[in-house]
Design an enzyme around this catalytic site. Structure first.
Site: not given
Ligand code: DAK
Length: 261
Positions: A67, A112, A115, A135
Site C-alpha cells: 500500500a 498489500g 496480499e 507491516e
Molecule cells: N509506498 C509508497 N512509495 C513506495 C513504496 C510504498 N509501499 N515502496 C516504494 N516506494 C517508492 C519509494 O519511496 C521511492 O520513491 P522516491 O524516493 O524515488 O520518490 C520509489 O518507490 C523507489 O523505491 P526505493 O528507492 O526504496 O527502491 P529500492 O530498490 O531501494 O527498494 C523496496 C525497493 C521495495 C525494497 C523499498 O522501496 C521498500 O521497502 N518499500 C516499502 C515496502 C513496504 O514496506 N511495503 C509494505 C507497505 S505497508 C490495511 C490495509 C493494507 C495494509 C495495511 C493495513 N488495513 C486495511 C488496516 C498494507 C500495508 C502495506 O502494504
C-alpha cells in the site's frame, strides 16, 4: 474499455491483462489505483467475452510494493477506516469474481502487494520476485487479508514466521512453502501466465466458475458442509449446455466446443 490513469488493460482472445502502473512508487497501491481497479473489475465481470484475468505490475522490478505508505501516513482514524474498507472490498471482489484471476508476479510483492497476489486464484512468479508482509516493521498489521489468506496458503507456522519477522523471501522459497504455484524465468512470465489462462479457457467456463466458488466456500467451512455444496454445484452442471457438449464430445472423440451456457 474505459481508459485508466494507473492501470493498463490489454484484451486478447478472452484473456484480459491488467498491468498496475505507478512506476515512480514501484506500483504501490494508492486510493486512485484501487478505485480504478474496482471499476475495471466491475466492467470485466459484466463483459461475457472476458474469460480469464491476469494481474501484473509494470516494469521488471515490482509487482506491487505494498500500500502507498506516503498516502497512508497522514490518515486520521476515520480516513484510515474508509481507506481500509476500499482495499478490502477490492481484494474480496477479486476473490469472489466469477472468473479466474491469475497473478503474474514480476518483482516485489510486499505487504498489500503480497496480499493482492494471495487474493488471486493462482500465482505465477518470476524467478526475480520477492515476497514479504513487512507491516510489523512499520508498526501496523497487514490489513488486506495477510493474516488470513497467508496461513490458509502456507500453514499457520510459516505464516506466523513471515508475519512476525517481516522477512522477505525469494520466489524459490515462496514456491517451496506453497505461496506460489509456479516459478519461471522473468522473460517467460507473461507467456506462462497466458498459457495457464488458455488452459483454463479451453475448459467449460461455468464449471470453472463453480469450482472457484466451491473451493472458496469449502475452505471456510467444515468438510461435510463443503462436500454438500460440492454436490449442489455438481448437480447444477447438469442444467448447462456445456455439460451436454462436454460429455457428447468425449463420447464422439472430438474436442468440446464450450459456450459458457
Ligand atoms: N509506498 C509508497 N512509495 C513506495 C513504496 C510504498 N509501499 N515502496 C516504494 N516506494 C517508492 C519509494 O519511496 C521511492 O520513491 P522516491 O524516493 O524515488 O520518490 C520509489 O518507490 C523507489 O523505491 P526505493 O528507492 O526504496 O527502491 P529500492 O530498490 O531501494 O527498494 C523496496 C525497493 C521495495 C525494497 C523499498 O522501496 C521498500 O521497502 N518499500 C516499502 C515496502 C513496504 O514496506 N511495503 C509494505 C507497505 S505497508 C490495511 C490495509 C493494507 C495494509 C495495511 C493495513 N488495513 C486495511 C488496516 C498494507 C500495508 C502495506 O502494504
Amino acid at each position: 474499455m474505459t481508459p485508466y490513469e494507473n492501470l493498463q488493460c490489454e484484451v486478447s482472445g478472452g484473456i484480459v491483462t491488467i498491468t498496475l502502473s505507478r512506476p515512480k512508487a514501484l506500483n504501490a497501491l494508492n486510493e486512485a489505483m484501487l478505485r480504478e481497479l474496482d471499476d475495471l473489475l466491475d466492467e470485466l465481470e459484466k463483459d461475457h467475452s472476458v474469460k480469464t484475468i491476469i494481474i501484473t505490475g509494470s516494469g521488471t522490478k515490482s509487482f506491487v510494493a505494498g500500500a502507498d505508505i506516503s498516502e497512508m501516513q497522514p490518515l486520521s482514524v476515520e480516513e484510515g477506516c474508509e481507506w481500509a474498507k476500499l482495499g478490502q472490498s477490492v481484494f474480496s471482489k477479486i476473490e469472489k469474481l466469477p472468473k479466474p484471476v491469475i497473478a503474474a508476479v514480476n518483482g516485489f510483492a510486499l505487504g498489500g502487494g503480497c496480499e493482492l497476489a494471495m487474493a488471486c486464484d493462482i500465482r505465477i512468479a518470476s524467478a526475480k520476485a520477492k515476497f514479504a508482509q513487512p507491516e510489523v516493521s512499520l508498526g501496523i498489521t497487514p490489513g488486506y487479508g495477510g493474516t488470513q489468506r497467508l496461513p490458509r496458503l502456507v500453514g499457520k507456522g510459516r505464516a506466523k514466521e513471515l508475519l512476525f519477522t517481516g522477512e522477505m523471501i525469494d520466489a524459490a522459497e515462496a514456491y517451496r512453502i506453497g505461496l506460489v504455484n509456479k516459478v519461471v524465468e522473468p522473460e517467460q512470465l507473461m507467456t506462462a501466465a497466458i498459457t495457464m489462462a488458455e488452459k483454463i479457457i479451453n475448459c467449460a467456463p461455468l464449471a470453472v466458475q463453480m469450482c472457484k466458488a466451491a473451493v472458496n466456500k469449502g475452505i471456510e467451512t467444515d468438510l461435510d458442509t463443503g462436500i454438500a455444496y460440492e454436490a449442489e454445484v455438481f448437480g447444477r452442471c447438469f442444467a448447462t449446455s456445456d455439460q451436454k457438449e462436454g460429455m457428447a464430445a468425449f463420447v464422439q472423440k472430438r474436442k468440446a466446443n464450450f459456450t459458457g451456457q
